[in-house]
Design an enzyme around this catalytic site. Structure first.
Site, PDB file in Angstrom:
ATOM      1  N   LYS A 203      -1.807 -18.117   4.208  1.00 51.25           N
ATOM      2  CA  LYS A 203      -2.354 -16.689   3.851  1.00 51.25           C
ATOM      3  C   LYS A 203      -3.316 -16.516   5.204  1.00 51.25           C
ATOM      4  O   LYS A 203      -4.317 -17.035   5.466  1.00 51.25           O
ATOM      5  CB  LYS A 203      -3.430 -16.805   2.771  1.00 51.25           C
ATOM      6  CG  LYS A 203      -3.845 -15.248   2.345  1.00 51.25           C
ATOM      7  CD  LYS A 203      -4.936 -15.172   1.276  1.00 51.25           C
ATOM      8  CE  LYS A 203      -5.230 -13.866   0.947  1.00 51.25           C
ATOM      9  NZ  LYS A 203      -6.061 -13.567  -0.463  1.00 51.25           N
ATOM     10  N   LYS A 255       1.843 -15.230   2.973  1.00 54.58           N
ATOM     11  CA  LYS A 255       1.336 -13.881   2.819  1.00 54.58           C
ATOM     12  C   LYS A 255       0.372 -13.422   4.115  1.00 54.58           C
ATOM     13  O   LYS A 255      -0.485 -14.400   4.470  1.00 54.58           O
ATOM     14  CB  LYS A 255       0.313 -13.872   1.523  1.00 54.58           C
ATOM     15  CG  LYS A 255      -0.475 -12.558   1.478  1.00 54.58           C
ATOM     16  CD  LYS A 255      -1.136 -12.485   0.339  1.00 54.58           C
ATOM     17  CE  LYS A 255      -1.941 -11.239   0.024  1.00 54.58           C
ATOM     18  NZ  LYS A 255      -2.763 -11.256  -1.329  1.00 54.58           N
TER      19      LYS A 255
END
Length: 331
Positions: A203, A255
């Site tokens: 992330k 992500k």
């Protein structure tokens, strides 16, 4: 005079001649089952609240969320990832609504499970940023820094209340060191070995989260660069991946999706667990904004980006277009 056997002897264009030909030889196919719908539910509203920076996306009421879940089932979508938006007055330094059995996310989990049962995988965002008055993903220390280990204690409690509320899958997204192992242990301690852990493994501290801040009514001041990953780094991502797998992750995620397809491909090549990618708010907003201005073909751009994410290695794609795309694919 006709010359036979002249250059070019090989003609790849023969396999592109008609829609039927292109469909037959396609190497990557999107399917409704690839898709997960992220959805926001807001406490204390009587009507869905449009999100200005994400045209077509809303903060749901409890009732409109149940309808969205039912629509996702009907379209063949595999899952719904829930984010709770508590009333501002309930936020505090510890993110108490995140562990309150009657907090908006836990209430929504029960609502959706009652609505769809096991026909849709009900997933829950396991993070404190929506529920803290400072907007960070964890508990702060006396210097205002995110305290990793104190945050892990909160995540353990969150995992248990989310499982009790009906989550099939929990998604620890705060990027705390050791979060997957702590969450897995917390679930096992209450006999919830059946609840899967989708690790937000990679992330990045991305500029593309901007519209999400509005979606969850974030109170954040500053940034999250001390715990989310540096966009410049690759090896760091692979180290995070190894740690999450060692700690018991059932699935792993990259992500954002679009700006990090190279990372997604590296992760997918390295593991034998399902790999997810999250097409985040900024990716969604850019396409919607450009389409609204007539600069791109909206429907083609949506399918092209999702196909690229799957081609790079994602078996699961979280996208705000999940139900719309699933309906289109099912025609």
């Amino acid at each position: 005079m006709t010359t036979y056997g002249s250059f070019p002897g090989t003609r790849p264009r023969r396999l592109r001649t008609t829609p039927a030909m292109r469909r037959m030889v396609a190497e990557t196919r999107l399917h409704p089952a690839d898709l997960v719908l992220p959805a926001f539910v807001r406490e204390g509203v009587s009507e869905p609240v449009p999100i200005a920076t994400m045209p077509g996306v809303v903060q749901h009421t409890r009732d409109s969320l149940k309808k969205a879940a039912a629509d996702a089932v009907a379209a063949g979508v595999s899952g719904i990832m829930l984010f709770g938006v508590p009333e501002e007055s309930k936020k505090d330094a510890l993110g108490t609504p995140g562990t309150d059995p009657d907090g908006i996310l836990q209430v929504a989990l029960r609502d959706v499970r009652a609505e769809v049962g096991d026909d849709l995988l009900v997933m829950s965002d396991l993070c404190l940023d929506e529920t803290t008055d400072h907007g960070h993903c964890g508990v702060l220390d006396e210097q205002g820094r995110v305290d990793n280990d104190a945050t892990l204690e909160r995540y353990a409690e969150m995992a248990q209340v989310q499982a009790d509320a009906g989550a099939h899958v929990v998604g620890p997204s705060g990027m705390m060191d050791g979060q997957i192992g702590v969450v897995r242990d917390a679930l096992d301690q209450i006999g919830r070995e059946d609840v899967a852990v989708l690790a937000y493994t990679v992330k990045y501290a991305s500029a593309f989260y901007g519209p999400f801040r509005e979606a969850v009514a974030s109170s954040l001041q500053g940034d999250r660069k001390t715990y989310q990953q540096d966009p410049a780094n690759v090896r760091e991502s692979m180290r995070e991946l190894a740690l999450d797998l060692e700690e018991g992750a059932d699935m792993v995620m990259v992500k954002p999706a679009g700006p990090y397809l190279d990372i997604l491909a590296r992760v997918a090549d390295a593991v034998d667990v399902p790999v997810a990618a999250y097409q985040i708010s900024g990716e969604y907003a850019m396409i919607e904004a450009a389409a609204e201005k007539g600069w791109i073909d909206r429907d083609r751009a949506i399918l092209e980006t999702l196909t690229g994410i799957k081609r790079a290695g994602a078996r699961i794609i979280l996208t705000y277009w999940a139900t719309e795309v699933a309906q289109r694919l099912g025609r």
